[in-house]
Design a protein around this motif. Structure first.
Motif, PDB file in Angstrom:
ATOM      1  N   ASP A  43     -48.738  50.954   5.133  1.00  0.00           N
ATOM      2  CA  ASP A  43     -49.076  51.124   6.548  1.00  0.00           C
ATOM      3  C   ASP A  43     -47.829  50.985   7.413  1.00  0.00           C
ATOM      4  N   GLU A  44     -47.312  52.109   7.855  1.00  0.00           N
ATOM      5  CA  GLU A  44     -46.082  52.097   8.650  1.00  0.00           C
ATOM      6  C   GLU A  44     -46.322  51.593  10.067  1.00  0.00           C
ATOM      7  N   ASN A  45     -47.576  51.510  10.494  1.00  0.00           N
ATOM      8  CA  ASN A  45     -47.880  51.038  11.842  1.00  0.00           C
ATOM      9  C   ASN A  45     -48.269  49.562  11.841  1.00  0.00           C
ATOM     10  N   SER A  46     -47.710  48.801  10.908  1.00  0.00           N
ATOM     11  CA  SER A  46     -47.981  47.363  10.834  1.00  0.00           C
ATOM     12  C   SER A  46     -47.595  46.677  12.135  1.00  0.00           C
ATOM     13  N   LEU A  95     -49.829  49.726  28.895  1.00  0.00           N
ATOM     14  CA  LEU A  95     -50.595  49.532  27.664  1.00  0.00           C
ATOM     15  C   LEU A  95     -50.007  48.384  26.848  1.00  0.00           C
ATOM     16  N   ASP A  96     -50.800  47.337  26.662  1.00  0.00           N
ATOM     17  CA  ASP A  96     -50.406  46.157  25.887  1.00  0.00           C
ATOM     18  C   ASP A  96     -50.884  46.354  24.451  1.00  0.00           C
ATOM     19  N   VAL A  97     -49.955  46.449  23.485  1.00  0.00           N
ATOM     20  CA  VAL A  97     -50.337  46.679  22.087  1.00  0.00           C
ATOM     21  C   VAL A  97     -50.240  45.404  21.247  1.00  0.00           C
ATOM     22  N   ARG A  98     -50.209  44.258  21.927  1.00  0.00           N
ATOM     23  CA  ARG A  98     -50.213  42.981  21.206  1.00  0.00           C
ATOM     24  C   ARG A  98     -51.638  42.624  20.785  1.00  0.00           C
ATOM     25  N   ASN A  99     -51.767  41.635  19.924  1.00  0.00           N
ATOM     26  CA  ASN A  99     -53.072  41.085  19.601  1.00  0.00           C
ATOM     27  C   ASN A  99     -53.571  40.259  20.779  1.00  0.00           C
ATOM     28  N   GLU A 100     -54.863  40.077  20.875  1.00  0.00           N
ATOM     29  CA  GLU A 100     -55.457  39.451  22.052  1.00  0.00           C
ATOM     30  C   GLU A 100     -55.052  37.992  22.233  1.00  0.00           C
ATOM     31  N   MET A 149     -52.594  47.837  15.645  1.00  0.00           N
ATOM     32  CA  MET A 149     -53.326  48.171  14.429  1.00  0.00           C
ATOM     33  C   MET A 149     -54.614  48.952  14.726  1.00  0.00           C
ATOM     34  N   ASP A 150     -55.126  48.869  15.970  1.00  0.00           N
ATOM     35  CA  ASP A 150     -56.355  49.580  16.353  1.00  0.00           C
ATOM     36  C   ASP A 150     -56.080  50.838  17.176  1.00  0.00           C
ATOM     37  N   GLU A 154     -54.705  53.846  16.816  1.00  0.00           N
ATOM     38  CA  GLU A 154     -55.049  55.195  16.361  1.00  0.00           C
ATOM     39  C   GLU A 154     -56.564  55.428  16.404  1.00  0.00           C
ATOM     40  N   ASN A 155     -57.332  54.368  16.096  1.00  0.00           N
ATOM     41  CA  ASN A 155     -58.792  54.507  16.099  1.00  0.00           C
ATOM     42  C   ASN A 155     -59.382  54.501  17.507  1.00  0.00           C
ATOM     43  N   GLN A 156     -58.610  54.028  18.492  1.00  0.00           N
ATOM     44  CA  GLN A 156     -59.121  53.956  19.861  1.00  0.00           C
ATOM     45  C   GLN A 156     -58.349  54.861  20.821  1.00  0.00           C
ATOM     46  N   ILE A 157     -57.685  55.837  20.256  1.00  0.00           N
ATOM     47  CA  ILE A 157     -56.793  56.676  21.046  1.00  0.00           C
ATOM     48  C   ILE A 157     -57.542  57.473  22.118  1.00  0.00           C
ATOM     49  N   GLU A 158     -58.855  57.667  21.916  1.00  0.00           N
ATOM     50  CA  GLU A 158     -59.644  58.428  22.891  1.00  0.00           C
ATOM     51  C   GLU A 158     -59.787  57.686  24.215  1.00  0.00           C
TER      52      GLU A 158
END
Length: 359
Positions: free
Chosen positions: A173-176, A274-279, A296-297, A299-303
């Protein structure tokens, strides 16, 4: 000075001898990173008589480095790590040849650098650079000695050794969203121990002795002195040639901006922070035009994102945000930039500007 006197304690070992010492003197090792791991690896390679050592690091010594990067003196603060490390190990062993490359490892220089050396040592704490090192090692057919630290635990392995498994076989997983030392914290002892394990793997490969951590990962915990070795197999990941390496990395650099330069865009319509950290990560940042989606989420929430908006992405210190930019670029997002320094830099500036944010 007589070399036999310098190395006689290891030459008398039957597994090394004069022949082994000659192997060491002819070996060429490139160490990527002169931080905590590198500060442990470099002295032991130099003192063992590894004949040619390269050091790649574009950073300068900071006061916060000194608790774990023990090859540097306080007087070195503000100076090039690569040059200071070269000076230190050259003084330790003037019989060896040392090159300092005060530049960032990149797709543009990796292949040319790796071609000059026999073994590549990953002493970085940057996930994207580790994938770059792995891919460049595959393209040049060089073994990669891997080390990483997470708080009180460290990992060591050797990738691409005698056509063995690669870093991507273990971590596909390159998007670790793994944290680096600056984000997660580290004690100096951890990097010292793991760095010495890495140096040990280098010497074993050069000398042809012992069992190399090929297809195995060693996990060591300094709090309880427990260590485990886990086996992993080579996956069906396609071999990376020089051509495929160039195709993969022949893309524009991620554009970074300072938070200060976009302060006036806080709360502006058409702009998203856009904050891409964990909550659970601190410090908390709260802006009206802000959204949080962990990397980590993403790509699945890109919409949830609007391609017509200007998106400024931040993480804790500016590393994961670059991966997020690259991910969104794959989905044809155009106006996206990474905020340099991440939430740590943002929080400091928000306080200076007296802009309210949650603590």
């Amino acid at each position: 000075m007589n070399s036999d006197n310098r190395y006689n304690r290891q030459i008398i070992l039957p597994e090394i001898g004069e022949e082994g010492q000659q192997k060491l003197s002819k070996a060429k090792v490139l160490v990527i990173g002169a931080g905590g791991l590198g500060a442990s690896i470099l002295p032991y390679l130099a003192s063992a008589g590894v004949g040619n050592i390269g050091i790649v690091d574009d950073d300068v010594v900071e006061i916060s480095n000194l608790h774990r990067q023990v090859i540097y003196k306080t007087s070195a603060v503000g100076k090039s790590k690569a040059e200071e490390a070269k000076m230190m190990i050259s003084a330790l062993n003037p019989e060896i040849e040392v090159q300092a490359f005060s530049e960032k490892l990149s797709a543009e220089n990796a292949i040319l650098l790796f071609e000059k050396y026999d073994i590549i040592v990953d002493a970085t704490d940057n996930i994207s650079i580790k994938y770059l090192i792995n891919d460049a090692c595959l393209a040049t057919n060089k073994p990669m000695v891997y080390g990483s630290i997470f708080r009180f635990q460290g990992q060591v392995s050797v990738f691409n050794y005698q056509n063995g498994p690669t870093y991507r076989c273990l971590y596909p997983d390159e998007n670790s969203n793994a944290l680096n030392c600056e984000d997660a914290g580290v004690i100096g002892i951890s990097v010292g121990i793991i760095g010495m394990f890495q140096a040990n793997e280098v010497l074993k490969m050069i000398l042809g002795i012992g069992e190399v951590l090929n297809g195995k990962i060693l996990v060591y915990n300094i709090l309880n002195n427990e260590q485990q070795k886990y086996d992993f197999d080579k996956s069906d990941v396609q071999t990376i040639s020089r051509e495929t390496f160039e195709e993969k990395y022949n893309k524009a650099e991620v554009e970074e901006i300072s938070f200060k330069s976009v302060l006036d865009e806080i709360n502006r319509d058409g702009v998203l922070f856009l904050d891409v950290r964990n909550e659970d990560e601190l410090p908390k940042i709260s802006l009206k035009n802000q959204m949080q989606i962990p990397l980590m989420d993403l790509e699945n929430q890109i919409e949830k994102l609007d391609k017509s908006q200007t998106i400024y992405i931040f993480c804790q210190s500016g590393i994961r945000s670059k991966s997020a930019v690259e991910l969104l670029q794959k989905y044809q997002f155009k106006s996206i930039k990474s905020i340099a320094g991440g939430a740590l830099a943002m929080k400091s500036l928000l306080k200076e500007e007296k802009i309210l944010s949650k603590t």
